[in-house]
Design an enzyme around this catalytic site. Structure first.
Site, PDB file in Angstrom:
ATOM      1  CE1 TYR A 266      -5.703  -2.715   0.542  1.00  0.00           C
ATOM      2  CE2 TYR A 266      -3.732  -4.031   0.150  1.00  0.00           C
ATOM      3  CZ  TYR A 266      -5.039  -3.916   0.604  1.00  0.00           C
ATOM      4  OH  TYR A 266      -5.685  -5.014   1.097  1.00  0.00           O
ATOM      5  CG  MET A 269       1.492  -1.325   3.287  1.00  0.00           C
ATOM      6  SD  MET A 269       0.027  -1.581   4.334  1.00  0.00           S
ATOM      7  CE  MET A 269       0.805  -1.763   5.941  1.00  0.00           C
ATOM      8  CD  GLU A 270      -0.332   1.473   7.308  1.00  0.00           C
ATOM      9  OE1 GLU A 270      -0.633   1.528   6.102  1.00  0.00           O
ATOM     10  OE2 GLU A 270      -1.082   0.993   8.166  1.00  0.00           O
ATOM     11  CG  HIS A 294      -4.014   7.722   4.818  1.00  0.00           C
ATOM     12  ND1 HIS A 294      -5.246   7.807   5.429  1.00  0.00           N
ATOM     13  CD2 HIS A 294      -3.638   6.420   4.929  1.00  0.00           C
ATOM     14  CE1 HIS A 294      -5.594   6.618   5.888  1.00  0.00           C
ATOM     15  NE2 HIS A 294      -4.633   5.749   5.596  1.00  0.00           N
ATOM     16  CD  GLU A 295      -0.701   5.017   3.314  1.00  0.00           C
ATOM     17  OE1 GLU A 295      -0.558   4.412   4.391  1.00  0.00           O
ATOM     18  OE2 GLU A 295      -1.734   4.932   2.625  1.00  0.00           O
ATOM     19  CG  HIS A 298      -1.109   4.671   8.751  1.00  0.00           C
ATOM     20  ND1 HIS A 298      -2.009   4.178   9.670  1.00  0.00           N
ATOM     21  CD2 HIS A 298      -1.718   4.576   7.541  1.00  0.00           C
ATOM     22  CE1 HIS A 298      -3.125   3.797   9.020  1.00  0.00           C
ATOM     23  NE2 HIS A 298      -2.976   4.035   7.739  1.00  0.00           N
ATOM     24  CD  GLU A 317      -6.070   2.450   7.821  1.00  0.00           C
ATOM     25  OE1 GLU A 317      -6.003   3.622   7.417  1.00  0.00           O
ATOM     26  OE2 GLU A 317      -5.169   1.607   7.635  1.00  0.00           O
ATOM     27  CG  ASP A 375      -7.143  -9.300   2.665  1.00  0.00           C
ATOM     28  OD1 ASP A 375      -6.726  -8.295   3.284  1.00  0.00           O
ATOM     29  OD2 ASP A 375      -6.389 -10.131   2.121  1.00  0.00           O
ATOM     30  CE1 TYR A 383      -9.572   1.732   5.375  1.00  0.00           C
ATOM     31  CE2 TYR A 383      -8.119   3.620   5.196  1.00  0.00           C
ATOM     32  CZ  TYR A 383      -8.345   2.268   5.058  1.00  0.00           C
ATOM     33  OH  TYR A 383      -7.348   1.459   4.604  1.00  0.00           O
TER      34      TYR A 383
HETATM   35  N1  BES Z   1      -3.020   0.509   5.751  1.00  0.00           N
HETATM   36  C1  BES Z   1      -3.777   0.915   4.643  1.00  0.00           C
HETATM   37  C2  BES Z   1      -3.804  -0.103   3.530  1.00  0.00           C
HETATM   38  C3  BES Z   1      -4.306  -1.467   3.931  1.00  0.00           C
HETATM   39  C4  BES Z   1      -5.348  -1.625   4.819  1.00  0.00           C
HETATM   40  C5  BES Z   1      -3.706  -2.583   3.402  1.00  0.00           C
HETATM   41  C6  BES Z   1      -5.767  -2.904   5.180  1.00  0.00           C
HETATM   42  C7  BES Z   1      -4.138  -3.836   3.756  1.00  0.00           C
HETATM   43  C8  BES Z   1      -5.174  -4.003   4.649  1.00  0.00           C
HETATM   44  C9  BES Z   1      -3.303   2.247   4.076  1.00  0.00           C
HETATM   45  O1  BES Z   1      -2.864   3.131   5.053  1.00  0.00           O
HETATM   46  C10 BES Z   1      -4.472   2.919   3.438  1.00  0.00           C
HETATM   47  O2  BES Z   1      -5.410   3.183   4.121  1.00  0.00           O
HETATM   48  N2  BES Z   1      -4.397   3.212   2.157  1.00  0.00           N
HETATM   49  C11 BES Z   1      -5.442   3.915   1.447  1.00  0.00           C
HETATM   50  C12 BES Z   1      -5.031   5.356   1.308  1.00  0.00           C
HETATM   51  C13 BES Z   1      -6.142   6.345   1.387  1.00  0.00           C
HETATM   52  C14 BES Z   1      -7.069   6.176   2.550  1.00  0.00           C
HETATM   53  C15 BES Z   1      -5.587   7.751   1.350  1.00  0.00           C
HETATM   54  C16 BES Z   1      -5.614   3.262   0.091  1.00  0.00           C
HETATM   55  O3  BES Z   1      -4.904   2.306  -0.200  1.00  0.00           O
HETATM   56  O4  BES Z   1      -6.461   3.672  -0.672  1.00  0.00           O
HETATM   57 ZN    ZN Z   2      -4.442   3.869   6.260  1.00  0.00          ZN
END
Ligand code: BES
Ligand code: ZN
Length: 613
Positions: A266, A269-270, A294-295, A298, A317, A375, A383
């Site tokens: 990713y 991840m927060e 972004h993180e 969260h 999100e 997934d 988002y």
């Molecule tokens: N929590 C998400 C990553 C995630 C979501 C992992 C669902 C597993 C399942 C994280 O906060 C995220 O949204 N990451 C984005 C960042 C972007 C929106 C700035 C990414 O990984 O691209």
């Molecule tokens: Zn996110």
């Protein structure tokens, strides 16, 4: 019966709820396993009417389970689709409501664990030590240890992790508690704020760290430390100040960033205390750190206030994207940055809706998850559609009023989990106060059901296009086949502006000629940019132009980055223009990719072992 509030758990968490979790693991790099025990303290929710505790698990090897320190009767049931194999533990006499029972589970992870990636020293940048890291969201925590793997249950945590290498985790390090244990050390952490299982995180390897802010450090491989520190140190406190001003003070003590090896799937991840981040944000130009805004956001939306199931993931999100864009506007002291990012997001949303088809279930804000692996449902929809819903509420009541609602909502739900209707009720409750009487009619017109369940694109608002106009103007020039570019066209632009330009070119009905595409890459320095975001977008333009000389570069990039955002989109395009190369590239890099990424690319390319579920 599993509670329907979260269709992705098989646990009976309506009868028992985990209050505290103690994790005692040894990181066994040689065997690529975590071994040890997990102690779950579960509170009975009923008066002796439940005689068993059911936990989620997926490919975990359980060797013993004690109930209140005595051997217990337990069984790991068969695999049932994406939700895994439930573990049933008998509690012969049940327990009074409020009584806490202790389950001590001896376990080892297996080579089918989907949450962990193990890298050999050769796969790391300085080649000195092995590396391992976890990624539990959405339902992968259950492949590390049996647990109530639902965002509807929150527990405090204690981590005792034995490793020969430095360990970070989603808890606060317990000072001077690192014990020596032969070649290993025991690293201890505490998480006193209750968190859902998907925020459990560990990583271990040759990790060094350096300060980047008043309560923040960056941790990464020693050779990458200086560059990572430089990338983040200017903005970290600005992000934090802006976020605290919009919501309320940061609740977690420290906010640190672990920059992972390139296979991290990713952008970020927060994980509490330690956001895990892709190394592609360290681009040497501070142009990709919106991921950190972004993180960080969260820390309020998602980590303090959590959607109760993956059906309401948009609450995590959508709110986070909204806060991230507010932070960007505040840091740049320019509201156009909010819209700028929203315009880029709208494009992603359009692509996602087009990809699924405009009536597809996955284009709804709230998505049915019965029998579904989260997934598979993952996309930009929660988002961006989530963001648009929140932003539309903000515009409806006016910014000043909405700014008062924000802290109210996050206070009311902190340390809890909620669904879309809880959110609706909270909004209506707040705006039913007499001072908002003037808004009554407008609020009554909100189509909540439509917003939650209509498929396809939401209403498109008017964007402030002041930062993108130049990008579209340049793109238009490229429509003329004889346009003579100059480096000065883009040299003063932000990375995101170049990205908008490239996306616009990629959307031309008539693609660039091979010559134009090569020229574009050269003159704007994209073909050898260190900024993966730009390089990947350029390769999309090149593949659309069928510039075969770019394909080896695409294949090379696919061997160097494991972030799914790039890997999946590059593979999809490469597959269209040169399937043979796409398949070869995937086979060559199969072991480099994280298990989650590997599985999804296999599906995208229509190859490989199907998922064992
Ligand atoms: N929590 C998400 C990553 C995630 C979501 C992992 C669902 C597993 C399942 C994280 O906060 C995220 O949204 N990451 C984005 C960042 C972007 C929106 C700035 C990414 O990984 O691209
Ligand atoms: Zn996110």
């Amino acid at each position: 019966m599993a509670p329907v509030r979260d269709p992705n758990t098989l646990s009976n968490y309506d009868q028992w709820r985990t209050k505290h979790t103690t994790v005692n693991f040894k990181v066994d790099f040689a065997a690529k396993r975590l071994r040890g025990s997990v102690i779950l303290e579960l509170e009975s929710q009923t008066d002796k009417s439940s005689n068993e505790i059911i936990l989620d698990s997926n490919y975990v090897e359980v060797s013993a389970i004690k109930l209140n320190s005595a051997p217990s009767q337990w069984v790991v049931k068969d695999h049932t689709g994406p939700n895994g194999s439930p573990v049933h533990v008998a509690v012969p006499n049940g327990a009074d409501k409020g009584e806490v029972v202790k389950l001590e589970i001896e376990l080892a992870t297996t080579d089918k664990c989907t949450a962990l990636q193990w890298l050999t020293p050769a796969q790391t940048s300085n080649k000195k030590a092995p590396f391992m890291f976890s990624q539990c969201q959405a339902i992968h925590a259950r492949s590390i240890f049996p647990c109530q793997d639902t965002p509807d249950v929150k527990s405090t945590y204690e981590f005792n992790i034995r490793s020969p290498h430095v360990v970070v985790a989603s808890g606060v390090p317990v000072p001077s508690a690192t014990e020596d244990a032969g070649e290993d050390k025991v690293y201890k952490f505490q998480q006193k704020v209750p968190i859902p299982s998907y925020l459990f995180a560990v990583a271990s390897g040759d990790i060094a760290s350096a300060p980047i802010g008043r309560c923040s450090s960056v941790a990464t491989g020693p050779d990458e430390l200086k560059a990572s520190q430089w990338e983040l140190q200017d903005d970290m406190d600005k992000f934090l100040d802006a976020a605290e001003k919009i919501v309320f003070p940061y609740q977690w003590g420290e906010y640190n960033v672990l920059v992972l090896p390139p296979s991290f799937p990713y952008g970020g991840m927060e994980n509490p205390i330690f956001t895990f981040a892709t190394p592609t944000i360290i681009s040497g130009d501070r142009q990709n750190i919106d991921v950190i805004a972004h993180e960080l956001a969260h820390s309020w939306s998602g980590n303090l206030v959590t959607s109760c199931s993956w059906e309401h993931f948009w609450l995590n999100e959508g709110w986070t994207v909204y806060l991230e864009r507010r932070i960007q506007a505040a840091v740049h002291k320019n509201d156009a940055y909010f819209d700028f990012s929203a315009i880029i997001g709208w494009k992603h949303l359009e692509e996602a809706v087009e990809g699924f088809g405009k009536d597809h279930e996955y284009t709804k804000l709230s998505i049915k998850h019965d029998g579904i692996d989260p997934d598979d449902a993952f996309s930009s929809v929660p988002y961006e559609k989530g963001f648009h819903f929140i932003w539309s509420l903000d515009r409806l009541v006016g910014r000043d009023n909405f700014d008062k609602f924000i802290p109210y909502y996050f206070k009311k739900w902190q340390n809890k989990s909620l669904d879309s209707y809880d959110f609706k009720d909270t909004f209506l409750e707040f705006f039913s106060a007499p001072e908002y009487a003037g808004l009554k009619e407008k609020i009554a017109e909100i189509d909540w059901e439509g917003r939650f369940y209509n498929p396809g694109l939401p209403p498109k608002p008017e964007f402030n296009t002041s930062l993108v106009d130049v990008c579209f103007q340049l793109a238009n020039k490229w429509r003329q086949k004889d346009y003579m570019p100059s480096p000065s066209d883009t040299s003063s632009w932000t990375g995101n502006q170049v990205l908008v330009f490239l996306n616009a070119v990629q959307d031309f009905e008539e693609p660039l000629t091979v010559e134009q595409s090569q020229n574009l890459g050269k003159v704007y320095g994209l073909a050898d940019s260190k900024n993966v975001e730009l390089k990947a977008a350029y390769y999309q333009v090149a593949m659309k132009a069928k510039d075969a000389s770019s394909y080896p570069g695409v294949a090379e990039l696919l061997g160097n980055v494991g972030r799914m955002k790039f890997v999946r989109t590059l593979f999809r395009s490469l597959n269209k223009v040169d399937r043979d190369l796409a398949l070869k590239t995937f086979e060559k890099n199969r072991d480099f990719y994280h298990p989650i990424c590997r599985q999804l690319v296999e599906k995208d390319l229509g190859v490989g072992e199907m998922k064992l579920s």
